[in-house]
Design a protein around this motif. Structure first.
Motif, mmCIF file in Angstrom:
data_model
loop_
_atom_site.group_PDB
_atom_site.id
_atom_site.type_symbol
_atom_site.label_atom_id
_atom_site.label_comp_id
_atom_site.label_asym_id
_atom_site.label_seq_id
_atom_site.Cartn_x
_atom_site.Cartn_y
_atom_site.Cartn_z
ATOM 1 N N VAL A 86 0.849 -1.198 0.000
ATOM 2 C CA VAL A 86 0.000 0.000 0.000
ATOM 3 C C VAL A 86 0.883 1.245 0.000
ATOM 4 N N TYR A 87 0.274 2.354 -0.347
ATOM 5 C CA TYR A 87 0.974 3.642 -0.256
ATOM 6 C C TYR A 87 -0.023 4.699 0.213
ATOM 7 N N LYS A 88 0.529 5.799 0.735
ATOM 8 C CA LYS A 88 -0.276 6.908 1.250
ATOM 9 C C LYS A 88 -0.158 8.098 0.313
ATOM 10 N N LEU A 89 -1.270 8.819 0.206
ATOM 11 C CA LEU A 89 -1.255 10.110 -0.472
ATOM 12 C C LEU A 89 -1.820 11.132 0.498
ATOM 13 N N GLU A 90 -1.093 12.231 0.651
ATOM 14 C CA GLU A 90 -1.530 13.297 1.553
ATOM 15 C C GLU A 90 -2.787 13.956 1.007
ATOM 16 N N SER A 91 -3.746 14.215 1.896
ATOM 17 C CA SER A 91 -4.981 14.886 1.520
ATOM 18 C C SER A 91 -4.686 16.308 1.075
ATOM 19 N N LYS A 92 -5.361 16.751 0.017
ATOM 20 C CA LYS A 92 -5.189 18.129 -0.458
ATOM 21 C C LYS A 92 -5.861 19.110 0.493
ATOM 22 N N GLU A 93 -6.942 18.663 1.149
ATOM 23 C CA GLU A 93 -7.682 19.536 2.051
ATOM 24 C C GLU A 93 -7.068 19.619 3.441
ATOM 25 N N ASN A 94 -6.465 18.519 3.890
ATOM 26 C CA ASN A 94 -5.947 18.450 5.251
ATOM 27 C C ASN A 94 -4.596 17.739 5.221
ATOM 28 N N LYS A 95 -3.537 18.478 5.408
ATOM 29 C CA LYS A 95 -2.170 17.931 5.306
ATOM 30 C C LYS A 95 -1.886 16.860 6.352
ATOM 31 N N LYS A 96 -2.687 16.801 7.425
ATOM 32 C CA LYS A 96 -2.479 15.788 8.469
ATOM 33 C C LYS A 96 -3.146 14.456 8.119
ATOM 34 N N LYS A 97 -3.968 14.454 7.097
ATOM 35 C CA LYS A 97 -4.728 13.255 6.729
ATOM 36 C C LYS A 97 -4.108 12.612 5.494
ATOM 37 N N ASN A 98 -3.924 11.289 5.571
ATOM 38 C CA ASN A 98 -3.411 10.525 4.442
ATOM 39 C C ASN A 98 -4.471 9.542 3.958
ATOM 40 N N HIS A 99 -4.540 9.379 2.639
ATOM 41 C CA HIS A 99 -5.441 8.411 2.035
ATOM 42 C C HIS A 99 -4.618 7.205 1.582
ATOM 43 N N LEU A 100 -5.183 6.030 1.745
ATOM 44 C CA LEU A 100 -4.468 4.783 1.454
ATOM 45 C C LEU A 100 -4.942 4.169 0.142
ATOM 46 N N PHE A 101 -3.968 3.618 -0.584
ATOM 47 C CA PHE A 101 -4.240 2.958 -1.852
ATOM 48 C C PHE A 101 -3.339 1.726 -1.955
#
Length: 172
Positions: A88-103
């Motif tokens: 898996v990898y993380k992408l930083e949220s554009k709206e909230n830099k503290k939140k990461n989305h997983l793929f």
């Protein structure tokens, strides 16, 4: 305290002991790595975690923790291991830099697909074995009970401290 048989064959203490034994044995079983068909061994938790991310692209660690009934800290550690294994990898949220989305990575997608096929084959084999012992109605009842038990455990975890939840809340 009354430990008389209240079901045809079971006392409350026997049921409690059986639940504990099953839980401990399943916990040990789930930790054993196995090859789901990719040539690499993964634990049950790793396979289900990757599959969850594959089925919910962009999910966050907090959302996974809620879905799995685990702490955010525990899930963060698990996701870190999945990242280190290239699943898996993380992408930083554009709206909230503290939140990461997983793929999932291509390797993660391969594991997810293999894991689903593995589960289908092995679950069908398990059900066929059980059908030699139990009727379809008994098996359906068993899985409905498992579902209610899982719902009760989730509801207890989500209840505010001190609040008791029971079956009446599942049907409301």
């Amino acid at each position: 305290m009354d430990n008389q048989k209240f079901l045809k064959n079971w006392t409350p203490l026997e049921i409690s002991t059986l639940e504990f034994e099953f839980t401990m044995r399943y916990y040990g079983f789930s930790a054993m790595p196995k090859d789901y068909g990719t040539g690499v061994e993964y634990s049950l938790a790793e396979a289900h975690g990757v599959t969850f991310i594959e089925e919910h692209p962009g999910v966050t660690v907090t959302e996974m923790a809620d879905a799995f009934g685990r702490t955010k800290s525990a899930l963060s550690q698990s996701v870190k291991q999945l990242e280190q294994k290239g699943l898996v990898y993380k992408l930083e949220s554009k709206e909230n830099k503290k939140k990461n989305h997983l793929f999932v990575t291509p390797k993660g997608r391969q594991l997810s697909m293999a894991h689903k096929q593995y589960d289908i084959v092995h679950t069908m084999r398990f059900i066929k074995d059980l059908e030699n012992i139990f009727t379809e109605e008994e098996l359906d009842c068993f899985f409905r009970i498992m579902k209610v038990r899982a719902d009760l455990m989730r509801d207890c975890r989500e209840a505010p401290t001190g609040e008791q939840r029971g079956l009446e809340n599942l049907w409301a």
